[in-house]
Write a protein that holds these residues in place. Structure first.
Motif, mmCIF file in Angstrom:
data_model
loop_
_atom_site.group_PDB
_atom_site.id
_atom_site.type_symbol
_atom_site.label_atom_id
_atom_site.label_comp_id
_atom_site.label_asym_id
_atom_site.label_seq_id
_atom_site.Cartn_x
_atom_site.Cartn_y
_atom_site.Cartn_z
ATOM 1 N N ILE A 71 0.807 -1.220 0.000
ATOM 2 C CA ILE A 71 0.000 0.000 0.000
ATOM 3 C C ILE A 71 0.843 1.274 0.000
ATOM 4 O O ILE A 71 0.340 2.356 -0.316
ATOM 5 N N GLU A 72 2.120 1.153 0.354
ATOM 6 C CA GLU A 72 2.988 2.329 0.375
ATOM 7 C C GLU A 72 4.433 1.863 0.417
ATOM 8 O O GLU A 72 4.760 0.859 1.049
ATOM 9 N N LYS A 73 5.313 2.600 -0.273
ATOM 10 C CA LYS A 73 6.733 2.246 -0.271
ATOM 11 C C LYS A 73 7.554 3.465 -0.653
ATOM 12 O O LYS A 73 7.050 4.410 -1.253
ATOM 13 N N GLY A 74 8.843 3.416 -0.277
ATOM 14 C CA GLY A 74 9.734 4.502 -0.651
ATOM 15 C C GLY A 74 10.786 4.759 0.403
ATOM 16 O O GLY A 74 11.035 3.948 1.288
ATOM 17 N N ASN A 75 11.418 5.918 0.294
ATOM 18 C CA ASN A 75 12.416 6.357 1.258
ATOM 19 C C ASN A 75 11.813 6.405 2.653
ATOM 20 O O ASN A 75 10.705 6.899 2.840
ATOM 21 N N LEU A 76 12.549 5.877 3.637
ATOM 22 C CA LEU A 76 12.021 5.773 4.997
ATOM 23 C C LEU A 76 11.551 7.125 5.535
ATOM 24 O O LEU A 76 10.452 7.254 6.065
ATOM 25 N N ARG A 77 12.380 8.129 5.390
ATOM 26 C CA ARG A 77 12.043 9.448 5.935
ATOM 27 C C ARG A 77 10.786 10.008 5.286
ATOM 28 O O ARG A 77 9.901 10.551 5.946
ATOM 29 N N GLN A 78 10.710 9.880 3.970
ATOM 30 C CA GLN A 78 9.548 10.408 3.256
ATOM 31 C C GLN A 78 8.269 9.684 3.664
ATOM 32 O O GLN A 78 7.228 10.309 3.911
ATOM 33 N N VAL A 79 8.350 8.368 3.758
ATOM 34 C CA VAL A 79 7.163 7.583 4.108
ATOM 35 C C VAL A 79 6.700 7.893 5.530
ATOM 36 O O VAL A 79 5.498 8.024 5.791
ATOM 37 N N PHE A 80 7.642 8.047 6.445
ATOM 38 C CA PHE A 80 7.258 8.252 7.834
ATOM 39 C C PHE A 80 6.846 9.679 8.149
ATOM 40 O O PHE A 80 5.976 9.902 8.988
ATOM 41 N N LEU A 81 7.463 10.639 7.476
ATOM 42 C CA LEU A 81 7.074 12.025 7.744
ATOM 43 C C LEU A 81 5.868 12.448 6.920
ATOM 44 O O LEU A 81 5.148 13.381 7.294
ATOM 45 N N HIS A 82 5.632 11.761 5.813
ATOM 46 C CA HIS A 82 4.500 12.124 4.962
ATOM 47 C C HIS A 82 3.731 10.865 4.524
ATOM 48 O O HIS A 82 3.614 10.581 3.330
ATOM 49 N N PRO A 83 3.212 10.112 5.466
ATOM 50 C CA PRO A 83 2.478 8.884 5.118
ATOM 51 C C PRO A 83 1.175 9.210 4.403
ATOM 52 O O PRO A 83 0.512 10.206 4.699
ATOM 53 N N GLU A 91 -3.704 4.946 5.655
ATOM 54 C CA GLU A 91 -4.121 4.907 7.056
ATOM 55 C C GLU A 91 -3.249 3.975 7.886
ATOM 56 O O GLU A 91 -2.875 4.304 9.020
ATOM 57 N N LEU A 92 -2.916 2.811 7.344
ATOM 58 C CA LEU A 92 -2.105 1.859 8.111
ATOM 59 C C LEU A 92 -0.723 2.435 8.389
ATOM 60 O O LEU A 92 -0.194 2.287 9.488
ATOM 61 N N THR A 93 -0.136 3.108 7.407
ATOM 62 C CA THR A 93 1.170 3.727 7.602
ATOM 63 C C THR A 93 1.090 4.791 8.680
ATOM 64 O O THR A 93 1.970 4.899 9.539
ATOM 65 N N LYS A 94 0.040 5.576 8.652
ATOM 66 C CA LYS A 94 -0.136 6.607 9.683
ATOM 67 C C LYS A 94 -0.252 5.978 11.067
ATOM 68 O O LYS A 94 0.215 6.529 12.064
ATOM 69 N N ARG A 95 -0.857 4.797 11.113
ATOM 70 C CA ARG A 95 -1.002 4.099 12.384
ATOM 71 C C ARG A 95 0.365 3.647 12.910
ATOM 72 O O ARG A 95 0.640 3.680 14.109
ATOM 73 N N PHE A 96 1.234 3.229 11.981
ATOM 74 C CA PHE A 96 2.562 2.775 12.369
ATOM 75 C C PHE A 96 3.480 3.922 12.773
ATOM 76 O O PHE A 96 4.392 3.765 13.561
ATOM 77 N N VAL A 97 3.250 5.098 12.192
ATOM 78 C CA VAL A 97 4.154 6.228 12.380
ATOM 79 C C VAL A 97 4.121 6.739 13.816
ATOM 80 O O VAL A 97 3.088 6.802 14.456
ATOM 81 N N GLY A 98 5.305 7.131 14.303
ATOM 82 C CA GLY A 98 5.396 7.878 15.549
ATOM 83 C C GLY A 98 4.841 7.182 16.769
ATOM 84 O O GLY A 98 4.249 7.825 17.623
ATOM 85 N N GLY A 99 5.026 5.886 16.878
ATOM 86 C CA GLY A 99 4.534 5.196 18.064
ATOM 87 C C GLY A 99 3.029 5.212 18.151
ATOM 88 O O GLY A 99 2.447 5.350 19.229
#
Length: 353
Positions: free
Chosen positions: A228-240, A243-251
């Protein structure tokens, strides 16, 4: 240059009465040489099934696979001979959650077992095995048996064995899942060290987002067999984006548990809960104070955390903002201008559409 190319991969498991379980559906993943590429998702997402197609431990139903510039599969059909596949597999090491060591043989013999086809003399075999154990800092345990080692040490032996044939790629399939936090960190540090020291490409399959944050430079998120989403770690985590990625982000899971414990009750009409994720380096002022000063909204911090994302400090806040609809809109616009990733939550910490 891509050392691993998976294109439009499907993996189907036929069931009774003509039914089919689609474990992986139309997934494309390219891994560059030298990457530490994390593939993350909850149990049953299809991540292990997908990654096992790299060395054809799992044959795909559709798609193309090329590894080390060698075609393994075209349009779902194996195009490499079994004999050549055996040779190519030696360039792909693999470690698992279960260490898969031979308990009746010593640590040294466990590593040497992986070299049985190397046509080395006994002296050369012992020398190479000791070199591998030295690489994972276990040379002094050569004559121990696996049962005498800790879980982390056993996994180090498994890594040494996986490196025996000088692989270009190491696949780690939930290799830290059975370890305590201290041993997990040590294994992750070792994988990062080997990546730098040997130029090893690492594919890290895990449901533990912390592992990805600590060592990966790229990440792919899987859900229900799809990427559902892939790419550079920083980009994915700072700009998810998903919804699932957002759930994983930032604890995110910790934040949910915190909000459940706070038992906020139903939010008032003028209240909103937001999760904010941002790079500490880019946000020099207090977000909460600036929201009050700039917008005039009342902000309460419900949860806060700072963690390292492959060495970069990333902050996470969950805040309760009080203000009318116009003030809420201004607050969101202000945060977005500050390069803050904003996700709206309900009073229990669930994503609020």
């Amino acid at each position: 240059m891509s050392i691993i190319q998976l294109d439009h991969i499907d993996v189907d498991f036929p069931q009774k009465k003509g039914k089919v379980v689609k474990a992986v559906s139309d997934v494309t993943l390219h891994v560059e040489k030298g990457d530490i590429y994390g593939v993350v998702g909850f149990s049953g997402a299809g991540k292990s099934t997908l990654v096992r197609t790299i060395n054809l431990l799992q044959h795909p139903s559709k798609g193309n696979i090329k590894v080390n510039d060698v075609d393994f599969v075209k349009e779902g059909k194996q195009v490499i001979s079994n004999k050549q596949l055996q040779l190519e597999r030696r360039k792909i090491g693999m470690i698992f959650q279960g260490f898969n060591l031979l308990n009746e043989t010593t640590v040294l013999e466990n590593v040497a077992f992986a070299l049985k086809h190397a046509k080395l003399s006994d002296e050369e075999l012992e020398k190479r095995s000791l070199e591998l154990l030295d690489l994972v800092d276990l040379k002094d345990k050569a004559n121990f048996y696996p049962v005498e080692l800790s879980g982390g040490q056993q996994q180090r032996v498994a890594i040494a064995r996986a490196l025996a044939n000088h692989p270009d790629i190491l696949i780690s399939d939930e290799a830290t899942s059975a370890l305590d936090p201290q041993n997990t960190q040590q294994i992750l540090d070792l994988l990062k060290q080997l990546n730098k020291q040997l130029g090893l490409t690492v594919v890290l399959i895990t449901h533990e987002m912390d592992a990805v944050k600590k060592i990966c430079n790229k990440v792919a998120v899987m859900e229900h067999g799809k990427m559902i989403e892939k790419g550079n770690l920083r980009q994915v985590f700072l700009h998810p984006k998903k919804e699932l990625t957002k759930r994983f982000v930032g604890g995110g899971l910790e934040a949910i548990q915190t909000l459940e414990a706070l038992n906020l009750g139903k939010l008032e009409a003028n209240e909103e809960v937001y999760q904010l994720v941002y790079s500490i380096a880019n946000v020099t002022k207090s977000i909460i104070i600036e929201l009050y000063r700039q917008i005039g909204v009342e902000v309460s911090m419900l949860y806060g955390n700072v963690e390292l994302l492959n060495g970069e400090a990333i902050g996470t806040l969950v805040v309760l903002v009080k203000g009318d609809a116009d003030k809420q809109k201004q607050a969101r616009e202000f945060l977005e201008k500050q390069n803050v990733t904003l996700t709206r939550l309900d009073e229990k910490g669930n994503l609020d559409d």
